[in-house]
Write an enzyme that holds these catalytic residues in place. Structure first.
Site, PDB file in Angstrom:
ATOM      1  N   CYS A   1      56.103  -2.026  44.270  1.00  0.00           N
ATOM      2  CA  CYS A   1      55.576  -3.161  43.516  1.00  0.00           C
ATOM      3  C   CYS A   1      54.350  -3.695  44.250  1.00  0.00           C
ATOM      4  CB  CYS A   1      56.642  -4.248  43.421  1.00  0.00           C
ATOM      5  SG  CYS A   1      57.113  -4.862  45.044  1.00  0.00           S
TER       6      CYS A   1
ATOM      7  N   CYS B   1      61.495 -11.931  39.906  1.00  0.00           N
ATOM      8  CA  CYS B   1      60.125 -11.424  39.844  1.00  0.00           C
ATOM      9  C   CYS B   1      59.913 -10.667  38.531  1.00  0.00           C
ATOM     10  CB  CYS B   1      59.880 -10.516  41.039  1.00  0.00           C
ATOM     11  SG  CYS B   1      58.280  -9.736  40.998  1.00  0.00           S
TER      12      CYS B   1
ATOM     13  N   SER C   1      68.363  -1.318  49.939  1.00  0.00           N
ATOM     14  CA  SER C   1      67.518  -2.055  48.988  1.00  0.00           C
ATOM     15  C   SER C   1      68.330  -2.648  47.851  1.00  0.00           C
ATOM     16  CB  SER C   1      66.457  -1.102  48.425  1.00  0.00           C
ATOM     17  OG  SER C   1      65.913  -1.646  47.253  1.00  0.00           O
TER      18      SER C   1
ATOM     19  N   CYS D   1      54.938 -11.697  50.234  1.00  0.00           N
ATOM     20  CA  CYS D   1      54.464 -11.539  48.853  1.00  0.00           C
ATOM     21  C   CYS D   1      54.163 -12.921  48.269  1.00  0.00           C
ATOM     22  CB  CYS D   1      55.552 -10.840  48.033  1.00  0.00           C
ATOM     23  SG  CYS D   1      55.165 -10.781  46.292  1.00  0.00           S
TER      24      CYS D   1
ATOM     25  N   SER E   1      60.793  -0.394  46.137  1.00  0.00           N
ATOM     26  CA  SER E   1      60.610  -0.051  47.555  1.00  0.00           C
ATOM     27  C   SER E   1      60.555   1.470  47.769  1.00  0.00           C
ATOM     28  CB  SER E   1      61.757  -0.653  48.379  1.00  0.00           C
ATOM     29  OG  SER E   1      62.998  -0.266  47.817  1.00  0.00           O
TER      30      SER E   1
ATOM     31  N   GLU F   1      65.097 -11.960  52.262  1.00  0.00           N
ATOM     32  CA  GLU F   1      64.430 -12.949  51.396  1.00  0.00           C
ATOM     33  C   GLU F   1      65.266 -14.226  51.301  1.00  0.00           C
ATOM     34  OE1 GLU F   1      63.168 -11.705  47.382  1.00  0.00           O
ATOM     35  OE2 GLU F   1      63.565 -13.765  46.775  1.00  0.00           O
TER      36      GLU F   1
HETATM   37  S1  SF4 Z   1      59.610  -7.406  43.833  1.00  0.00           S
HETATM   38 FE1  SF4 Z   1      59.451  -8.869  45.541  1.00  0.00          FE
HETATM   39  S2  SF4 Z   1      57.833  -8.054  46.837  1.00  0.00           S
HETATM   40 FE2  SF4 Z   1      57.663  -7.026  44.843  1.00  0.00          FE
HETATM   41  S3  SF4 Z   1      56.147  -8.207  43.686  1.00  0.00           S
HETATM   42 FE3  SF4 Z   1      58.172  -8.989  43.177  1.00  0.00          FE
HETATM   43  S4  SF4 Z   1      58.562 -10.677  44.608  1.00  0.00           S
HETATM   44 FE4  SF4 Z   1      56.854  -9.477  45.407  1.00  0.00          FE
END
Ligand code: SF4
Length: 291
Positions: free
Chosen positions: A12, A197, A225, A95, A269, A127
């Site tokens: 990402c 997100c 992950s 991020c 990831s 996080e």
């Molecule tokens: S998944 Fe996590 S690291 Fe990736 S863009 Fe979204 S908030 Fe940011």
């Protein structure tokens, strides 16, 4: 056999930026990273070969005058304090989506001291540790409905989500909390913020469609992950012939029909090169074509 790689899988925006930052900063000299830069062992290994050294919190407390990269997951304020006290230069690759969430939680915490801040997330996840830190570690973390008994439904509740949790899971919790509140006939505030997100949420529909169109799905991800776990579950839901692997060595465990249409996908990831490596391994051992 035909093999294809999902166009919508892979790093990402936040992870891409953290890795680019590490590669750039390594050119300036010795660089440490607090925790694995990404929840993918193969990518961590690649960056370690370029010189990146992974350290933990104990190391951070004892090291001085070094350069430390903070990964996309973000950190609690205590990490910045330690770095400041130890003369450590921080390369902050948090991020921007996580940074904004940290600020929202911190703002809510300072504005509503008597309220309960609830984080839907995985306890102990990097996080979540960063988010907890915004509330002086007073926030309540709930992983699933099993943890709902940690909440006092008669008091104000402000609910947030770790960025990589599933939207369905979040919505389910919201409904359960609403039901508990009406049982307690409370007039207390319940504010819920879907802070998942969009990058992750948008991938679900796409990866499900990709998985459903294959005979066999090879999901490539790191076992640590949480995003990989979530996306894998969605693939499995769409296609029962879905397998989770970390790298091409794990293909040995899977029997695939020689005429199958095989799709390779992964998490936010999962590096592109790793999915390509899995495709190459399939192409080498089967008379397969890449579509
Ligand atoms: S998944 Fe996590 S690291 Fe990736 S863009 Fe979204 S908030 Fe940011």
């Amino acid at each position: 056999m035909t093999v294809s790689i999902d166009n919508n899988s892979g790093f990402c925006y936040g992870v891409t930026r953290a890795i680019r930052t590490a590669e750039e900063e390594l050119k300036r000299g010795q660089l440490f990273c607090l925790g694995d830069i990404v929840h993918n062992g193969q990518e961590v290994k690649r960056l370690e070969q370029l010189g990146l050294e992974t350290i933990d919190y104990d190391d951070l407390r004892t090291l001085h005058n070094i350069r430390v990269l903070l990964r996309a997951h973000g950190e609690p304020p205590s990490t910045y304090h330690i770095a400041h006290n130890n003369g450590i230069e921080v390369i902050d690759a948090t991020c921007s989506v996580v940074k904004k969430l940290q600020e929202r939680i911190h703002f809510t915490y300072t504005e509503h001291r008597d309220a309960q801040i609830v984080i839907y997330g995985k306890a102990g996840h990097a996080e979540v540790i960063g988010l907890q830190g915004q509330t002086n570690n007073t926030a309540i973390t709930i992983e699933s409905e099993r943890d709902l008994n940690k909440i006092d439904f008669t008091r104000d509740i402000y609910l947030f989500s770790q960025t990589t949790k599933s939207v369905e899971g979040f919505n389910h919790l919201v409904e359960l909390i609403k039901a508990k509140r009406s049982e307690s006939r409370t007039s207390a505030i319940f504010e819920y913020n879907n802070t998942i997100c969009r990058n992750v949420a948008n991938r679900v529909a796409k990866i499900k469609a990709f998985a459903a169109a294959q005979d066999v799905v090879i999901f490539v991800g790191g076992r640590k992950s949480s995003n990989a776990r979530v996306l894998f579950e969605h693939c499995l839901e769409a296609n029962a012939n879905t397998y989770f692997i970390e790298n091409s060595n794990d293909l040995k465990e899977i029997v695939i029909d020689r005429d199958a249409k095989v799709g390779i996908c992964g998490a936010t990831s999962t590096p592109q090169w790793l999915m390509q490596d899995v495709a190459d391994a399939l192409l080498a051992t089967n008379q397969a074509t890449l579509s």
